[in-house]
Design a protein around this motif. Structure first.
Motif, PDB file in Angstrom:
ATOM      1  N   THR A 155      -2.672  -4.508  -5.938  1.00 52.37           N
ATOM      2  CA  THR A 155      -1.913  -3.142  -5.548  1.00 52.37           C
ATOM      3  C   THR A 155      -2.420  -2.287  -4.434  1.00 52.37           C
ATOM      4  OG1 THR A 155      -2.688  -1.961  -7.160  1.00 52.37           O
ATOM      5  CG2 THR A 155      -0.482  -3.202  -7.834  1.00 52.37           C
ATOM      6  N   SER A 156      -3.790  -2.231  -4.527  1.00 54.75           N
ATOM      7  CA  SER A 156      -4.606  -1.366  -3.553  1.00 54.75           C
ATOM      8  C   SER A 156      -6.018  -1.896  -3.189  1.00 54.75           C
ATOM      9  CB  SER A 156      -4.635   0.043  -4.000  1.00 54.75           C
ATOM     10  OG  SER A 156      -5.442   0.568  -4.939  1.00 54.75           O
ATOM     11  N   ILE A 157      -6.571  -1.490  -1.973  1.00 57.45           N
ATOM     12  CA  ILE A 157      -7.753  -1.835  -1.851  1.00 57.45           C
ATOM     13  C   ILE A 157      -8.168  -0.888  -0.649  1.00 57.45           C
ATOM     14  CG2 ILE A 157      -7.313  -3.556   0.007  1.00 57.45           C
ATOM     15  CD1 ILE A 157      -9.646  -5.153  -1.179  1.00 57.45           C
ATOM     16  N   THR A 158      -9.554  -0.472  -0.808  1.00 59.08           N
ATOM     17  CA  THR A 158     -10.034   0.503   0.166  1.00 59.08           C
ATOM     18  C   THR A 158     -11.234  -0.381   1.198  1.00 59.08           C
ATOM     19  OG1 THR A 158      -9.742   2.264  -0.889  1.00 59.08           O
ATOM     20  CG2 THR A 158     -11.516   2.603   0.822  1.00 59.08           C
ATOM     21  N   ILE A 159     -11.010  -0.513   2.188  1.00 59.63           N
ATOM     22  CA  ILE A 159     -12.163  -1.347   3.070  1.00 59.63           C
ATOM     23  C   ILE A 159     -13.334  -0.495   3.556  1.00 59.63           C
ATOM     24  CG2 ILE A 159     -12.238  -2.803   4.975  1.00 59.63           C
ATOM     25  CD1 ILE A 159      -9.258  -3.284   4.966  1.00 59.63           C
ATOM     26  N   PRO A 160     -14.563  -0.892   3.234  1.00 52.94           N
ATOM     27  CA  PRO A 160     -15.551  -0.045   3.739  1.00 52.94           C
ATOM     28  C   PRO A 160     -15.807   0.405   5.010  1.00 52.94           C
ATOM     29  CG  PRO A 160     -16.323  -1.736   2.466  1.00 52.94           C
ATOM     30  CD  PRO A 160     -14.969  -2.156   2.578  1.00 52.94           C
ATOM     31  N   GLU A 161     -16.008   1.543   5.320  1.00 55.62           N
ATOM     32  CA  GLU A 161     -16.432   2.057   6.564  1.00 55.62           C
ATOM     33  C   GLU A 161     -16.998   1.097   7.678  1.00 55.62           C
ATOM     34  OE1 GLU A 161     -15.014   4.586   8.376  1.00 55.62           O
ATOM     35  OE2 GLU A 161     -13.838   5.209   6.682  1.00 55.62           O
ATOM     36  N   SER A 162     -18.122   0.114   7.099  1.00 57.91           N
ATOM     37  CA  SER A 162     -18.787  -0.876   7.886  1.00 57.91           C
ATOM     38  C   SER A 162     -18.043  -1.852   8.462  1.00 57.91           C
ATOM     39  CB  SER A 162     -19.947  -1.178   6.975  1.00 57.91           C
ATOM     40  OG  SER A 162     -19.534  -1.600   5.683  1.00 57.91           O
ATOM     41  N   VAL A 163     -16.884  -2.173   7.747  1.00 54.91           N
ATOM     42  CA  VAL A 163     -16.018  -3.158   8.573  1.00 54.91           C
ATOM     43  C   VAL A 163     -15.379  -2.849   9.865  1.00 54.91           C
ATOM     44  CG1 VAL A 163     -13.886  -4.550   8.033  1.00 54.91           C
ATOM     45  CG2 VAL A 163     -15.573  -4.155   6.118  1.00 54.91           C
ATOM     46  N   THR A 164     -15.687  -3.921  10.792  1.00 58.30           N
ATOM     47  CA  THR A 164     -15.082  -3.563  12.173  1.00 58.30           C
ATOM     48  C   THR A 164     -13.938  -4.364  12.515  1.00 58.30           C
ATOM     49  OG1 THR A 164     -16.789  -5.195  12.811  1.00 58.30           O
ATOM     50  CG2 THR A 164     -17.249  -2.840  12.820  1.00 58.30           C
ATOM     51  N   GLY A 165     -13.530  -5.336  11.901  1.00 56.78           N
ATOM     52  CA  GLY A 165     -12.432  -6.226  12.116  1.00 56.78           C
ATOM     53  C   GLY A 165     -11.816  -6.854  10.695  1.00 56.78           C
ATOM     54  N   ILE A 166     -10.501  -7.369  10.806  1.00 58.90           N
ATOM     55  CA  ILE A 166      -9.655  -7.591   9.672  1.00 58.90           C
ATOM     56  C   ILE A 166      -9.337  -9.148  10.353  1.00 58.90           C
ATOM     57  CG2 ILE A 166      -7.891  -7.376   8.317  1.00 58.90           C
ATOM     58  CD1 ILE A 166      -7.811  -4.492   8.339  1.00 58.90           C
ATOM     59  N   GLU A 167      -9.764 -10.133   9.493  1.00 50.75           N
ATOM     60  CA  GLU A 167      -9.486 -11.480  10.028  1.00 50.75           C
ATOM     61  C   GLU A 167      -8.279 -11.964   9.611  1.00 50.75           C
ATOM     62  OE1 GLU A 167     -12.879 -14.369   9.741  1.00 50.75           O
ATOM     63  OE2 GLU A 167     -14.439 -12.747  10.329  1.00 50.75           O
ATOM     64  N   SER A 168      -8.058 -13.358  10.021  1.00 54.05           N
ATOM     65  CA  SER A 168      -6.774 -13.821   9.866  1.00 54.05           C
ATOM     66  C   SER A 168      -6.448 -14.107   8.389  1.00 54.05           C
ATOM     67  CB  SER A 168      -6.600 -14.951  10.627  1.00 54.05           C
ATOM     68  OG  SER A 168      -7.406 -15.999  10.453  1.00 54.05           O
ATOM     69  N   ASP A 169      -5.253 -13.825   8.047  1.00 55.90           N
ATOM     70  CA  ASP A 169      -4.593 -14.151   6.526  1.00 55.90           C
ATOM     71  C   ASP A 169      -5.623 -13.269   5.440  1.00 55.90           C
ATOM     72  OD1 ASP A 169      -2.591 -15.939   7.176  1.00 55.90           O
ATOM     73  OD2 ASP A 169      -4.108 -17.387   8.056  1.00 55.90           O
ATOM     74  N   VAL A 170      -6.124 -12.565   5.732  1.00 53.37           N
ATOM     75  CA  VAL A 170      -7.247 -11.896   4.852  1.00 53.37           C
ATOM     76  C   VAL A 170      -6.324 -11.395   3.574  1.00 53.37           C
ATOM     77  CG1 VAL A 170      -8.445  -9.667   4.299  1.00 53.37           C
ATOM     78  CG2 VAL A 170      -9.077 -11.183   6.315  1.00 53.37           C
ATOM     79  N   PHE A 171      -5.084 -10.581   3.847  1.00 48.93           N
ATOM     80  CA  PHE A 171      -4.155 -10.043   2.877  1.00 48.93           C
ATOM     81  C   PHE A 171      -2.998 -10.855   2.669  1.00 48.93           C
ATOM     82  CE2 PHE A 171      -7.289  -6.800   3.994  1.00 48.93           C
ATOM     83  CZ  PHE A 171      -7.959  -6.499   2.468  1.00 48.93           C
ATOM     84  N   SER A 172      -2.697 -11.893   3.581  1.00 44.52           N
ATOM     85  CA  SER A 172      -1.597 -12.720   3.677  1.00 44.52           C
ATOM     86  C   SER A 172      -1.119 -12.950   2.189  1.00 44.52           C
ATOM     87  CB  SER A 172      -1.609 -13.856   4.481  1.00 44.52           C
ATOM     88  OG  SER A 172      -0.575 -14.770   4.647  1.00 44.52           O
ATOM     89  N   GLY A 173       0.408 -12.564   2.134  1.00 43.67           N
ATOM     90  CA  GLY A 173       0.787 -12.911   0.732  1.00 43.67           C
ATOM     91  C   GLY A 173       0.575 -11.929  -0.447  1.00 43.67           C
ATOM     92  N   CYS A 174      -0.178 -11.014  -0.280  1.00 47.56           N
ATOM     93  CA  CYS A 174      -0.521  -9.722  -1.203  1.00 47.56           C
ATOM     94  C   CYS A 174       0.904  -8.999  -1.236  1.00 47.56           C
ATOM     95  CB  CYS A 174      -1.683  -9.054  -0.670  1.00 47.56           C
ATOM     96  SG  CYS A 174      -3.194 -10.012  -0.850  1.00 47.56           S
ATOM     97  N   SER A 175       1.873  -9.613  -2.066  1.00 49.10           N
ATOM     98  CA  SER A 175       3.195  -8.997  -2.048  1.00 49.10           C
ATOM     99  C   SER A 175       3.291  -7.649  -2.774  1.00 49.10           C
ATOM    100  CB  SER A 175       4.063 -10.216  -2.554  1.00 49.10           C
ATOM    101  OG  SER A 175       3.693 -10.481  -4.013  1.00 49.10           O
ATOM    102  N   ASN A 176       2.271  -7.409  -3.658  1.00 52.41           N
ATOM    103  CA  ASN A 176       2.372  -6.035  -4.429  1.00 52.41           C
ATOM    104  C   ASN A 176       1.457  -5.046  -3.918  1.00 52.41           C
ATOM    105  OD1 ASN A 176       4.422  -6.318  -6.780  1.00 52.41           O
ATOM    106  ND2 ASN A 176       3.197  -8.042  -7.158  1.00 52.41           N
ATOM    107  N   LEU A 177       0.830  -5.583  -2.578  1.00 49.32           N
ATOM    108  CA  LEU A 177      -0.155  -4.342  -2.180  1.00 49.32           C
ATOM    109  C   LEU A 177       0.492  -3.444  -1.490  1.00 49.32           C
ATOM    110  CD1 LEU A 177      -3.106  -4.028  -1.316  1.00 49.32           C
ATOM    111  CD2 LEU A 177      -2.464  -5.038   0.872  1.00 49.32           C
TER     112      LEU A 177
END
Length: 223
Positions: A52-74
């Motif tokens: 349902t929720s997620i916090t990505i750390p400040e150190s991450v610089t890119g979100i790659e393909s399909d990382v959250f694909s299909g997370c239908s309750n996010l």
């Protein structure tokens, strides 16, 4: 594919979440990523349909393909300011996501990035954005308005196709490639009509006199 896994603590010191690491963990409801994480690889959380929720750390610089694909309750996600790109299908099918602020440093939104995010009502695009990929917002059926910054020089085919509630597409005045005429997206020279907003509240539209080309799927689903 650990379909009964509901939670997992990750230790401090973890710097990378590998390809498909939690893919199809369909009962995983939440996860806390350590502050040292710099990389979240392809499909890491794909089809985690209970997340349902997620916090990505400040150190991450890119979100790659399909990382959250299909997370239908996010419903909630925090993207750090250091992220510069959101690539193909990153949030594909996140049908419960209602709003998202793209960080100021993002320059590229990839193909199908927010495809079928059909609860998405609000999107703020940053002033450094240069590219919006094909079908990036396809079937975002609750999206009512969007503003294209002056910095954008490429909008992929069928980017806003199937956006049933989209009433207007606004373009920054200084944009060198695109313009908006009455909320309809055109090329800057008005030679090409790129996208007619499907939610525009009228049953008649007169195409601009100088227009010589109508783009792919420009009026598709304009029922």
């Amino acid at each position: 594919g650990c379909t009964s896994l509901t939670a997992i603590p990750l230790p401090e010191g973890v710097t990378s979440i590998g390809n498909s690491a939690f893919r199809d963990c369909s009962s995983l409801t939440s996860i806390t990523l350590p502050d040292d994480v710099t990389s979240i690889r392809e499909s890491a959380f794909e089809d985690c349909s209970s997340l349902t929720s997620i916090t990505i750390p400040e150190s991450v610089t890119g979100i790659e393909s399909d990382v959250f694909s299909g997370c239908s309750n996010l419903t909630s996600i925090t993207i750090p300011e250091n992220v510069t790109s959101i690539v193909d299908r990153a949030f594909y099918g996140c049908s419960s996501l209602t709003s998202i602020t793209i960080p100021d440093n993002v320059e590229i939104i990839g193909n199908f990035a927010f495809y079928e995010c059909n609860s998405l009502r609000n999107v703020t695009l940053p002033d450094k954005l240069t590219t919006i990929g094909e079908r990036a917002f396809h079937r975002c059926t609750q999206l009512s308005t969007i503003t294209i910054p002056a910095s954008v020089i490429r909008i992929g085919d069928e980017c806003f196709m199937g956006c049933d509630s989209l009433r207007q597409i606004i373009v920054g005045d200084e944009n060198p490639k695109y313009t908006s005429l009455g909320g309809v997206l055109y090329s800057k020279d008005l030679r090409t009509l790129i996208q007619y907003p499907l939610g525009r509240p009228t049953d008649f539209y007169a195409i601009y006199d100088r227009t010589s080309c109508i783009g792919n799927s420009a009026f598709r689903y304009s029922t």
